[in-house]
Write a protein that holds these residues in place. Structure first.
Motif, PDB file in Angstrom:
ATOM      1  N   UNK A 169       0.848  -1.197   0.000  1.00 42.44           N
ATOM      2  CA  UNK A 169       0.000   0.000   0.000  1.00 42.44           C
ATOM      3  C   UNK A 169       0.880   1.243   0.000  1.00 42.44           C
ATOM      4  N   UNK A 170       0.815   2.030  -1.049  1.00 42.51           N
ATOM      5  CA  UNK A 170       1.647   3.223  -1.156  1.00 42.51           C
ATOM      6  C   UNK A 170       0.822   4.472  -0.837  1.00 42.51           C
ATOM      7  N   UNK A 171       1.519   5.612  -0.770  1.00 49.98           N
ATOM      8  CA  UNK A 171       0.857   6.880  -0.478  1.00 49.98           C
ATOM      9  C   UNK A 171      -0.342   7.073  -1.396  1.00 49.98           C
ATOM     10  N   UNK A 172      -1.513   7.463  -0.855  1.00 51.82           N
ATOM     11  CA  UNK A 172      -1.761   7.958   0.509  1.00 51.82           C
ATOM     12  C   UNK A 172      -2.465   6.962   1.432  1.00 51.82           C
ATOM     13  N   UNK A 173      -2.247   5.670   1.292  1.00 51.78           N
ATOM     14  CA  UNK A 173      -3.015   4.678   2.047  1.00 51.78           C
ATOM     15  C   UNK A 173      -2.907   4.886   3.553  1.00 51.78           C
ATOM     16  N   UNK A 174      -1.681   5.001   4.069  1.00 50.98           N
ATOM     17  CA  UNK A 174      -1.502   5.191   5.514  1.00 50.98           C
ATOM     18  C   UNK A 174      -2.127   6.498   5.970  1.00 50.98           C
ATOM     19  N   UNK A 175      -1.948   7.554   5.177  1.00 49.22           N
ATOM     20  CA  UNK A 175      -2.548   8.844   5.509  1.00 49.22           C
ATOM     21  C   UNK A 175      -4.074   8.741   5.556  1.00 49.22           C
ATOM     22  N   UNK A 176      -4.640   8.038   4.606  1.00 52.44           N
ATOM     23  CA  UNK A 176      -6.097   7.879   4.570  1.00 52.44           C
ATOM     24  C   UNK A 176      -6.594   7.124   5.802  1.00 52.44           C
ATOM     25  N   UNK A 177      -5.827   6.113   6.232  1.00 56.74           N
ATOM     26  CA  UNK A 177      -6.228   5.347   7.414  1.00 56.74           C
ATOM     27  C   UNK A 177      -6.208   6.217   8.667  1.00 56.74           C
ATOM     28  N   UNK A 178      -5.169   7.027   8.802  1.00 52.42           N
ATOM     29  CA  UNK A 178      -5.083   7.916   9.966  1.00 52.42           C
ATOM     30  C   UNK A 178      -6.232   8.916   9.951  1.00 52.42           C
ATOM     31  N   UNK A 179      -6.467   9.522   8.801  1.00 49.68           N
ATOM     32  CA  UNK A 179      -7.557  10.501   8.699  1.00 49.68           C
ATOM     33  C   UNK A 179      -8.903   9.860   9.017  1.00 49.68           C
ATOM     34  N   UNK A 180      -9.124   8.660   8.500  1.00 48.20           N
ATOM     35  CA  UNK A 180     -10.409   7.984   8.732  1.00 48.20           C
ATOM     36  C   UNK A 180     -10.578   7.615  10.206  1.00 48.20           C
ATOM     37  N   UNK A 181      -9.490   7.198  10.839  1.00 46.90           N
ATOM     38  CA  UNK A 181      -9.570   6.830  12.256  1.00 46.90           C
ATOM     39  C   UNK A 181      -9.827   8.044  13.126  1.00 46.90           C
ATOM     40  N   UNK A 205       2.771  11.308   9.750  1.00 46.61           N
ATOM     41  CA  UNK A 205       1.327  11.115   9.668  1.00 46.61           C
ATOM     42  C   UNK A 205       0.594  12.025  10.653  1.00 46.61           C
ATOM     43  N   UNK A 206       1.167  12.238  11.830  1.00 47.05           N
ATOM     44  CA  UNK A 206       0.542  13.112  12.822  1.00 47.05           C
ATOM     45  C   UNK A 206       0.484  14.551  12.325  1.00 47.05           C
ATOM     46  N   UNK A 207       1.579  15.022  11.720  1.00 43.43           N
ATOM     47  CA  UNK A 207       1.606  16.391  11.200  1.00 43.43           C
ATOM     48  C   UNK A 207       0.651  16.550  10.019  1.00 43.43           C
ATOM     49  N   UNK A 208       0.583  15.524   9.180  1.00 44.02           N
ATOM     50  CA  UNK A 208      -0.298  15.594   8.013  1.00 44.02           C
ATOM     51  C   UNK A 208      -1.767  15.544   8.400  1.00 44.02           C
ATOM     52  N   UNK A 209      -2.069  14.922   9.540  1.00 43.46           N
ATOM     53  CA  UNK A 209      -3.468  14.769   9.941  1.00 43.46           C
ATOM     54  C   UNK A 209      -4.164  16.110  10.125  1.00 43.46           C
TER      55      UNK A 209
END
Length: 312
Positions: free
Chosen positions: A101-113, A143-147
């Protein structure tokens, strides 16, 4: 991956022995979007006898792992301490990993959570979604900063992220790891052959996202970053330059506009610290050395809570 994962498992096993007979957290699986479930750890200290019945602050922690692995348990010591000393309900979350899973998968998971917690934390955990703080280590720091770039997490929003604490966070992914400027005291890396693997989350899509602040928080405007930020830097790390540059730029931008008066950006540096050292077992990095980073970060969160009327 076959070489890296056994090392990660061994490190995790060494640092997790303290939870074998007493566990400071519960494990839950949150359905944050249709067909997407996120594994989380919930840390909630027992109520104090003299505590009132106000909602507790909500804190989200994001673990390290170069976007290719890791567990929420990697940050359990910090999360447990944070929950006990601040009274916050701390949720340590997982996310999808590269190279699958490449960008933005992890970012999307953090945002969704975070979006899920903003909607459900009050009813499920007695946590206040309007007093939200975040933390992250390494990739988790990015990921925290991007959230904070999500509309509901920006400083202007009632549910905006009130503070972040990051530890050796990656905040500029425009350069490949081997291209980042190393500090003069940087020794030869015996695991240098693994470096290309660390780039597997962004490399396939880097060229399309060179100006994307979500991938590169160093490019984000101050309106897209947490209201207050504490940045802990390890001096022996290829990320030193981007972190210090990020902090100085944000400070300058905040000073330019009176509307940002009162926002705080602080930096702490361990000149002898190296990337990932705070996540190693106590037998390798003593707890007192870790406390030099954890104590000011937790104090920063406590002071943020006080500014919004919560005292533990």
């Amino acid at each position: 991956m076959l070489i890296l994962q056994p090392i990660s498992v061994l490190t995790f096993a060494m640092s997790s022995t303290r939870w074998l007979f007493t566990r400071a957290y519960t494990v839950e699986y949150l359905t944050v979007a249709p067909g997407r479930t996120i594994r989380v750890l919930i840390f909630k200290a027992p109520a104090k006898p003299d505590s009132n019945k106000k909602l507790r602050p909500l804190h989200v922690d994001i673990h390290p792992g170069a976007f290719i692995g890791g567990w929420p348990e990697d940050d359990a010591i910090f999360c447990d301490q944070l929950a006990r000393e601040t009274g916050a309900v701390v949720v340590s979350i997982s996310y999808r990993y590269a190279p699958k899973h490449v960008f933005p998968a992890a970012h999307d998971d953090v945002d969704a959570t975070i979006r899920y917690l903003q909607e459900h934390a009050e009813a499920k955990y007695g946590a206040d979604p309007t007093l939200l703080t975040v933390s992250g280590f390494s990739a988790g720091g990015a990921l925290a900063l991007a959230a904070a770039q999500a509309e509901a997490c920006r400083p202007a929003s009632k549910t905006g992220i009130k503070a972040s604490t990051t530890f050796y966070a990656a905040c500029d992914l425009r350069l490949k790891p081997q291209e980042k400027p190393a500090p003069p005291n940087m020794p030869d890396d015996p695991a240098a052959f693994l470096v290309p693997l660390y780039d597997s989350y962004v490399e396939p899509v880097r060229s399309q996202n060179m100006e994307n602040p979500r991938m590169n928080p160093i490019l984000a405007s101050v309106d897209q970053l947490p209201e207050n930020m504490f940045v802990w830097v390890a001096g022996i790390d290829i990320l030193v330059h981007e972190q210090t540059t990020f902090v100085e730029r944000v400070k300058q931008d905040l000073a330019k506009d009176p509307k940002h008066e009162g926002r705080r950006v602080e930096i702490g540096v361990d000149d002898k610290g190296f990337h990932g050292y705070l996540n190693l077992p106590d037998s390798i990095i003593p707890q007192d050395k870790k406390q030099r980073a954890f104590a000011p970060a937790i104090q920063f969160i406590k002071e943020t809570h006080l500014r919004y009327g919560f005292q533990w």
